[in-house]
Design a protein around this motif. Sequence first.
Motif, short mmCIF file in Angstrom:
data_model
loop_
_atom_site.label_atom_id
_atom_site.label_comp_id
_atom_site.label_asym_id
_atom_site.label_seq_id
_atom_site.Cartn_x
_atom_site.Cartn_y
_atom_site.Cartn_z
N UNK A 23 0.83 -1.21 0.00
CA UNK A 23 0.00 0.00 0.00
C UNK A 23 0.87 1.25 0.00
N UNK A 24 1.92 1.26 0.80
CA UNK A 24 2.82 2.42 0.85
C UNK A 24 3.55 2.60 -0.48
N UNK A 25 3.92 1.51 -1.11
CA UNK A 25 4.60 1.58 -2.40
C UNK A 25 3.68 2.16 -3.47
N UNK A 26 2.43 1.71 -3.49
CA UNK A 26 1.47 2.26 -4.45
C UNK A 26 1.21 3.73 -4.21
N UNK A 28 3.26 5.89 -2.89
CA UNK A 28 4.44 6.61 -3.37
C UNK A 28 4.42 6.70 -4.89
N UNK A 29 4.12 5.60 -5.57
CA UNK A 29 4.12 5.57 -7.03
C UNK A 29 3.12 6.59 -7.58
N UNK A 30 1.91 6.61 -7.04
CA UNK A 30 0.90 7.55 -7.55
C UNK A 30 1.30 9.00 -7.29
N UNK A 31 1.89 9.27 -6.11
CA UNK A 31 2.37 10.62 -5.83
C UNK A 31 3.50 11.00 -6.79
N UNK A 32 4.40 10.08 -7.07
CA UNK A 32 5.51 10.31 -7.98
C UNK A 32 4.99 10.60 -9.39
N UNK A 34 2.37 11.95 -10.34
CA UNK A 34 1.70 13.24 -10.47
C UNK A 34 2.69 14.36 -10.80
N UNK A 35 3.98 14.10 -10.63
CA UNK A 35 4.98 15.12 -10.95
C UNK A 35 4.99 15.36 -12.46
N UNK A 36 5.22 16.60 -12.89
CA UNK A 36 5.24 16.87 -14.33
C UNK A 36 6.40 16.19 -15.05
N UNK A 37 7.50 15.94 -14.36
CA UNK A 37 8.66 15.32 -14.99
C UNK A 37 8.79 13.83 -14.67
N UNK A 38 7.75 13.23 -14.16
CA UNK A 38 7.81 11.84 -13.70
C UNK A 38 8.16 10.88 -14.84
N UNK A 39 7.53 11.03 -15.98
CA UNK A 39 7.78 10.11 -17.09
C UNK A 39 9.25 10.16 -17.52
N UNK A 40 9.81 11.36 -17.60
CA UNK A 40 11.21 11.50 -17.99
C UNK A 40 12.14 10.86 -16.97
N UNK A 41 11.86 11.09 -15.68
CA UNK A 41 12.69 10.50 -14.64
C UNK A 41 12.62 8.98 -14.66
N UNK A 42 11.42 8.45 -14.85
CA UNK A 42 11.24 7.01 -14.90
C UNK A 42 11.98 6.40 -16.08
N UNK A 43 11.87 7.01 -17.25
CA UNK A 43 12.57 6.50 -18.43
C UNK A 43 14.09 6.57 -18.25
N UNK A 44 14.58 7.64 -17.64
CA UNK A 44 16.02 7.78 -17.38
C UNK A 44 16.50 6.67 -16.45
N UNK A 45 15.73 6.40 -15.40
CA UNK A 45 16.11 5.36 -14.44
C UNK A 45 16.09 3.99 -15.10
N UNK A 46 15.08 3.73 -15.94
CA UNK A 46 15.01 2.45 -16.63
C UNK A 46 16.19 2.27 -17.56
#
Length: 55
Positions: A23-26, A28-32, A34-46
């Motif tokens: 539940x805490x992980x989900x 966090x994921x949903x809050x993350x 919501x950030x405008x740059x979330x998709x870019x950060x996620x792709x960079x990390x992947x």
Amino acid sequence: MDEKKVSKNPWGISDEKAERLAAATLEFYYRFMERPDARELLEKRKAELRERGIL
């Protein structure tokens, strides 16, 4: 005969703690996401994880 109760999860924590962690992980994921740059950060990390052979 006493049988040792074996947890169903691989981390050796109680099912209740595993559910709270999920539940805490989900949350966090949903809050993350919501950030405008979330998709870019996620792709960079992947991409970093792929370079290291983790993904």
